[in-house]
Design a protein around this motif. Sequence first.
Motif, mmCIF file in Angstrom:
data_model
loop_
_atom_site.group_PDB
_atom_site.id
_atom_site.type_symbol
_atom_site.label_atom_id
_atom_site.label_comp_id
_atom_site.label_asym_id
_atom_site.label_seq_id
_atom_site.Cartn_x
_atom_site.Cartn_y
_atom_site.Cartn_z
ATOM 1 N N ASN A 103 -6.458 -7.530 -3.073
ATOM 2 C CA ASN A 103 -6.561 -6.244 -3.745
ATOM 3 C C ASN A 103 -6.555 -6.526 -5.247
ATOM 4 O O ASN A 103 -5.545 -6.928 -5.818
ATOM 5 C CB ASN A 103 -5.409 -5.325 -3.350
ATOM 6 C CG ASN A 103 -5.685 -3.888 -3.719
ATOM 7 O OD1 ASN A 103 -6.339 -3.622 -4.727
ATOM 8 N ND2 ASN A 103 -5.177 -2.959 -2.930
ATOM 9 N N ARG A 129 -3.411 -8.812 -5.752
ATOM 10 C CA ARG A 129 -2.370 -8.435 -4.801
ATOM 11 C C ARG A 129 -2.779 -8.915 -3.416
ATOM 12 O O ARG A 129 -3.862 -8.559 -2.944
ATOM 13 C CB ARG A 129 -2.249 -6.903 -4.831
ATOM 14 C CG ARG A 129 -1.458 -6.298 -3.704
ATOM 15 C CD ARG A 129 -1.479 -4.770 -3.807
ATOM 16 N NE ARG A 129 -0.809 -4.190 -2.659
ATOM 17 C CZ ARG A 129 -0.771 -2.899 -2.383
ATOM 18 N NH1 ARG A 129 -1.354 -2.030 -3.202
ATOM 19 N NH2 ARG A 129 -0.156 -2.458 -1.311
ATOM 20 N N ASN A 131 -3.158 -8.605 0.311
ATOM 21 C CA ASN A 131 -3.411 -7.249 0.805
ATOM 22 C C ASN A 131 -3.381 -7.095 2.320
ATOM 23 O O ASN A 131 -3.726 -6.039 2.831
ATOM 24 C CB ASN A 131 -4.805 -6.827 0.289
ATOM 25 C CG ASN A 131 -4.974 -5.342 0.096
ATOM 26 O OD1 ASN A 131 -4.025 -4.642 -0.260
ATOM 27 N ND2 ASN A 131 -6.179 -4.844 0.325
ATOM 28 N N TYR A 136 3.939 -5.516 3.922
ATOM 29 C CA TYR A 136 3.138 -4.490 4.587
ATOM 30 C C TYR A 136 2.594 -4.960 5.939
ATOM 31 O O TYR A 136 1.689 -4.344 6.488
ATOM 32 C CB TYR A 136 1.925 -4.110 3.720
ATOM 33 C CG TYR A 136 2.219 -3.209 2.538
ATOM 34 C CD1 TYR A 136 3.242 -3.474 1.656
ATOM 35 C CD2 TYR A 136 1.424 -2.087 2.303
ATOM 36 C CE1 TYR A 136 3.473 -2.668 0.554
ATOM 37 C CE2 TYR A 136 1.643 -1.269 1.205
ATOM 38 C CZ TYR A 136 2.669 -1.570 0.338
ATOM 39 O OH TYR A 136 2.888 -0.771 -0.761
ATOM 40 N N ASN A 241 2.125 -8.343 -1.385
ATOM 41 C CA ASN A 241 1.592 -7.002 -1.168
ATOM 42 C C ASN A 241 2.409 -5.902 -1.868
ATOM 43 O O ASN A 241 1.861 -5.142 -2.697
ATOM 44 C CB ASN A 241 1.537 -6.768 0.348
ATOM 45 C CG ASN A 241 0.394 -5.878 0.769
ATOM 46 O OD1 ASN A 241 -0.041 -5.028 0.002
ATOM 47 N ND2 ASN A 241 -0.083 -6.039 1.987
ATOM 48 N N ASP A 245 1.747 -4.071 -5.461
ATOM 49 C CA ASP A 245 1.613 -2.611 -5.464
ATOM 50 C C ASP A 245 2.412 -2.022 -6.627
ATOM 51 O O ASP A 245 1.902 -1.215 -7.417
ATOM 52 C CB ASP A 245 2.134 -2.069 -4.126
ATOM 53 C CG ASP A 245 2.141 -0.561 -4.081
ATOM 54 O OD1 ASP A 245 1.137 0.046 -4.490
ATOM 55 O OD2 ASP A 245 3.158 0.018 -3.639
#
Length: 362
Positions: A103, A129, A131, A136, A241, A245
């Motif tokens: 990301n 990031r 992802n 997550y 992750n 974020d």
Amino acid sequence: MNGYSIAVVPGDNIGPEVIAAGCRVLERLQDLGLCRFAFEHFPWGAGHYLRTGRAAPEDLVARLRPFDAIYFGAHGDPARVPDRVGSRELMHPLRQGLDLYVNLRPARLLPGVPSPLRDPGDIDFVVVRENTEGEYAGAGGRVHRGGPDEIAVQTTVVTRRGAERAMRFAFELARRRGGKRHVHCVTKSNALAHVMELWDETFALVAADYPDIRTGKSHVDAMSMYLIERPAAFDVIVASNLMGDILSDEAAAITGSVGLAGSANLNPARSGPSMFEPIHGSAPDIAGRGLANPLGAIRAAALMLDWLGERGAARLVDGAIDATLAAGHPRTRDLGGDAGTGAMTAAVLDRLDAPHATAPHR
Ligand code: IPM
Ligand code: MG
């Protein structure tokens, strides 16, 4: 003229408003003869959940896989649907199912945009990031619901392969950017010893393959301070992750507004489509009033064009955004003005028609 099939998932609240603005920009590129788009809309999110009991059909990944790219708005309507539904049934299946393992979240302080920092310097970095896993991963559950013995477990999953591929992307990106040639690793191995030690060890292994790139490493708590104290020192930041974020929202704030930030969920192997979205959420408080800043969604469209190989079109859109901001007006409310989504979009469209009027893109 190249043509692309785009799956459009506007989502909830301001999602459809900003995605409509981005589609207008893409349609204008088509009118200008730069590239063609075939859009197909998928009305998934809270409304779909209320109608069908699911935020998206179970075969959503298979349905979107044939497209060249996915253009995503924002999901979430907490007054009507629990937040986790859209994440579990829409966002995470796409990020994981399409293996969108990076990301990418650029943070640049642009001329004409005030930073809340007193002395921000020249902020220009990218958060990479991870992802698809980390905090997550989705591993866990709740048992003995509602009782005094209730347990909730949410396991962070770091794999050597998952960390390595995100980190390699970060190093390659630092090379491509050709700027400070620096990759900064965000960790928390002083507390999360199992997962973040594997993360740190993998970083050291990958870094050894890139002797031309300098490296740094910080625990995430310190990193959240450094982004305030000396944001201009960073070039490429690689984070897990959840840490990515959080830091990317902070990055958006110090570069003026979360309404300006676009992001790319990338499948660097190109085994399927990648997904492009503004990093802001669905903003129920301003939804339906034409107040949302469309520039984050339009920037995401530029990232999409770039990924599709339409570099000229991407630069044209980036330049139109930058020139609109440099002009100082119109400005949406998040930037201290009172213009709406329509005026902001029109300003960008005008500059696409007269590209000589746009500022050069760095
Ligand atoms: C983002 C968002 C999502 C995330 C939410 C809506 C689940 O904050 O894309 O940054 O945490 O990934
Ligand atoms: Mg976020």
